[in-house]
Design a protein around this motif. Structure first.
Motif, mmCIF file in Angstrom:
data_model
loop_
_atom_site.group_PDB
_atom_site.id
_atom_site.type_symbol
_atom_site.label_atom_id
_atom_site.label_comp_id
_atom_site.label_asym_id
_atom_site.label_seq_id
_atom_site.Cartn_x
_atom_site.Cartn_y
_atom_site.Cartn_z
ATOM 1 N N GLU A 88 0.834 -1.208 0.000
ATOM 2 C CA GLU A 88 0.000 0.000 0.000
ATOM 3 C C GLU A 88 0.870 1.261 0.000
ATOM 4 O O GLU A 88 0.600 2.228 -0.723
ATOM 5 C CB GLU A 88 -0.909 -0.021 1.233
ATOM 6 C CG GLU A 88 -1.850 1.167 1.334
ATOM 7 C CD GLU A 88 -2.700 1.115 2.592
ATOM 8 O OE1 GLU A 88 -3.041 2.191 3.109
ATOM 9 O OE2 GLU A 88 -2.992 -0.016 3.057
ATOM 10 N N PHE A 89 1.920 1.229 0.804
ATOM 11 C CA PHE A 89 2.816 2.378 0.925
ATOM 12 C C PHE A 89 3.516 2.682 -0.404
ATOM 13 O O PHE A 89 3.561 3.828 -0.867
ATOM 14 C CB PHE A 89 3.847 2.103 2.019
ATOM 15 C CG PHE A 89 5.012 3.048 2.044
ATOM 16 C CD1 PHE A 89 4.859 4.358 2.474
ATOM 17 C CD2 PHE A 89 6.270 2.626 1.627
ATOM 18 C CE1 PHE A 89 5.938 5.235 2.502
ATOM 19 C CE2 PHE A 89 7.353 3.488 1.651
ATOM 20 C CZ PHE A 89 7.185 4.798 2.085
ATOM 21 N N ALA A 139 2.698 1.633 -3.487
ATOM 22 C CA ALA A 139 1.742 1.954 -4.554
ATOM 23 C C ALA A 139 1.410 3.441 -4.528
ATOM 24 O O ALA A 139 1.355 4.113 -5.579
ATOM 25 C CB ALA A 139 0.478 1.111 -4.399
ATOM 26 N N GLN A 140 1.210 3.984 -3.334
ATOM 27 C CA GLN A 140 0.900 5.403 -3.198
ATOM 28 C C GLN A 140 2.117 6.270 -3.566
ATOM 29 O O GLN A 140 1.978 7.289 -4.245
ATOM 30 C CB GLN A 140 0.459 5.703 -1.765
ATOM 31 C CG GLN A 140 0.101 7.169 -1.541
ATOM 32 C CD GLN A 140 -0.332 7.434 -0.103
ATOM 33 O OE1 GLN A 140 -0.418 6.523 0.703
ATOM 34 N NE2 GLN A 140 -0.609 8.691 0.194
ATOM 35 N N THR A 141 3.305 5.848 -3.128
ATOM 36 C CA THR A 141 4.525 6.618 -3.416
ATOM 37 C C THR A 141 4.807 6.643 -4.916
ATOM 38 O O THR A 141 5.113 7.702 -5.484
ATOM 39 C CB THR A 141 5.733 6.008 -2.678
ATOM 40 O OG1 THR A 141 5.469 5.982 -1.267
ATOM 41 C CG2 THR A 141 6.989 6.823 -2.925
ATOM 42 N N SER A 187 2.706 6.257 -7.369
ATOM 43 C CA SER A 187 1.656 6.995 -8.094
ATOM 44 C C SER A 187 1.964 8.490 -8.200
ATOM 45 O O SER A 187 1.537 9.154 -9.149
ATOM 46 C CB SER A 187 0.300 6.782 -7.421
ATOM 47 O OG SER A 187 0.272 7.409 -6.148
ATOM 48 N N GLU A 188 2.725 9.022 -7.243
ATOM 49 C CA GLU A 188 3.050 10.443 -7.255
ATOM 50 C C GLU A 188 4.025 10.817 -8.365
ATOM 51 O O GLU A 188 4.202 12.006 -8.665
ATOM 52 C CB GLU A 188 3.622 10.857 -5.894
ATOM 53 C CG GLU A 188 2.640 10.684 -4.745
ATOM 54 C CD GLU A 188 3.245 11.045 -3.401
ATOM 55 O OE1 GLU A 188 4.387 11.562 -3.387
ATOM 56 O OE2 GLU A 188 2.584 10.808 -2.366
ATOM 57 N N LYS A 230 7.827 5.590 7.860
ATOM 58 C CA LYS A 230 7.208 5.779 6.553
ATOM 59 C C LYS A 230 7.583 7.115 5.917
ATOM 60 O O LYS A 230 7.851 7.182 4.710
ATOM 61 C CB LYS A 230 5.682 5.667 6.680
ATOM 62 C CG LYS A 230 5.195 4.263 6.964
ATOM 63 C CD LYS A 230 3.679 4.223 7.168
ATOM 64 C CE LYS A 230 2.916 4.597 5.927
ATOM 65 N NZ LYS A 230 1.457 4.460 6.109
ATOM 66 N N LYS A 281 9.661 7.325 2.546
ATOM 67 C CA LYS A 281 9.038 7.957 1.376
ATOM 68 C C LYS A 281 9.996 8.952 0.735
ATOM 69 O O LYS A 281 10.090 9.043 -0.492
ATOM 70 C CB LYS A 281 7.739 8.654 1.788
ATOM 71 C CG LYS A 281 6.979 9.266 0.611
ATOM 72 C CD LYS A 281 5.649 9.833 1.060
ATOM 73 C CE LYS A 281 4.881 10.385 -0.134
ATOM 74 N NZ LYS A 281 3.564 10.940 0.258
#
Length: 348
Positions: A206-207, A209-211, A213-214, A241, A245
């Motif tokens: 999850e972590f 995938a979000q990173t 996507s940016e 986190k 990131k």
């Protein structure tokens, strides 16, 4: 009472070696006197026997004083030689056998002082180099901004063909300057131990995938494929986190900057007691002679190209510190013309 007792103990410790030597000499004298008494007791008067003991005592005292004087003179000579920096190695330090323990301690002290001095010299060289690099990195955007503003003030502000362009370039350099200052603050806090970490378990898929996507828009602008390959099953890893990131973001950004065509992949591998995060690209690659230095502050493999793609020169240094703060190591594999892979592990 406590202070007096401590002073007495300190005084006792100071004179303990001398008291020990005196005690040994007295015992030796008593043994010799006893043996002498056994052999000549019948042929010597008590007064003469006591006189012999007195002469023995004087002999031992004179012998002790001369011996200690020679030893103190040797110690003084060694210390003076060290102070005047006439010793190149600890092996040159030599004292009599009776002072072997002191010799060992002086050698250890000399080695420790030599290492400390060399470390301080290294820090001074690093500080000088760092200040020179910072001055250079700050000068570039400041001079550029100054040049654009002066040109606009000298009349270009009225020229609709160039005023917008100059303002955009000045703004671009302002952003670069802001990024540089932020990175300088980050690395300063990291290296002085002021960086605060907040470790906890989190879902790595999850972590990431979000990173990732940016950075899709940045990849799309360069027509590069950016993908995330999650592990086969859900995985909880331990770390900070926010700091991770920042580190992973730097690695993805670098991969996109130095990749002209192809793809960038972010992958998580399931290992026994850890999860391995890897960022792989099909970019220009890094020469083998530069691999050992890419995590140094302001080190650039290709200075001209680095200027073109932007960056502060501190990104990989920050990544290295963050990953090491997680008890891990950042690893890199690269081949010129074929791409690079940066990876590290986080414990489960």
């Amino acid at each position: 009472m406590g202070i007096a007792l401590r002073r007495f103990n300190s005084l006792l410790n100071r004179f303990y070696p001398f008291v020990k030597v005196f005690a040994e000499l007295i015992i030796a004298q008593l043994i010799l006197s006893f043996l002498l008494l056994l052999f000549i007791f019948d042929s010597i008067s008590l007064s003469n026997f006591l006189l012999i003991i007195l002469f023995e005592s004087l002999f031992f005292i004179v012998f002790l004083i001369k011996t200690r004087k020679r030893e103190v003179s040797k110690i003084t000579s060694i210390i003076k030689t060290i102070r005047e920096e006439n010793i190149k190695s600890h092996t040159e330090i030599s004292l009599p056998n009776s002072l072997s323990q002191l010799e060992s301690e002086i050698k250890l002290m000399y080695q420790k002082n030599s290492e400390d001095i060399e470390y301080l010299k290294k820090l001074e060289r690093m500080r000088t180099e760092f200040l020179a690099n910072v001055s250079h990195e700050l000068r570039t955007p400041i001079f550029a901004i100054q040049g654009y503003i002066e040109t606009l003030l000298n009349g270009a502000i009225k020229d609709e063909k160039v005023n917008q362009q100059f303002l955009e370039k000045a703004n671009h350099h302002t952003l670069n300057l802001n990024n540089l200052l932020n990175d300088l603050i980050d690395i300063s806090m990291i290296e002085t131990g002021e960086m605060r970490m907040s470790f906890r378990y989190f879902d790595i898929s999850e972590f990431l995938a979000q990173t990732v996507s940016e950075f899709h828009q940045m990849a799309a602008d360069k027509n590069i494929s950016l993908s995330f390959i999650p592990p086969p099953k859900k995985m909880q890893l331990f770390g900070d986190k926010n700091k991770l990131k920042q580190a992973i973001g730097n690695l993805i950004q670098n991969a996109l900057k130095y990749t002209e065509k192809g793809n960038v992949e972010v992958t998580v591998y399931d290992e026994d007691k850890a999860g391995k995060v890897a960022i792989k690209d099909t970019g220009i690659g890094i020469p083998s002679e530069d691999l050992v230095r890419i995590f140094e502050r302001f080190y650039r493999v290709d200075k001209a190209r680095s200027r073109d793609v932007g960056g502060t020169g501190l990104g990989l240094a920050i990544v290295k510190h963050i990953i090491e703060a997680h008890g891990s190591q950042i690893c890199v594999k690269s081949e010129v013309g074929k791409g690079s892979e940066f990876s590290f592990t986080l414990k489960k």
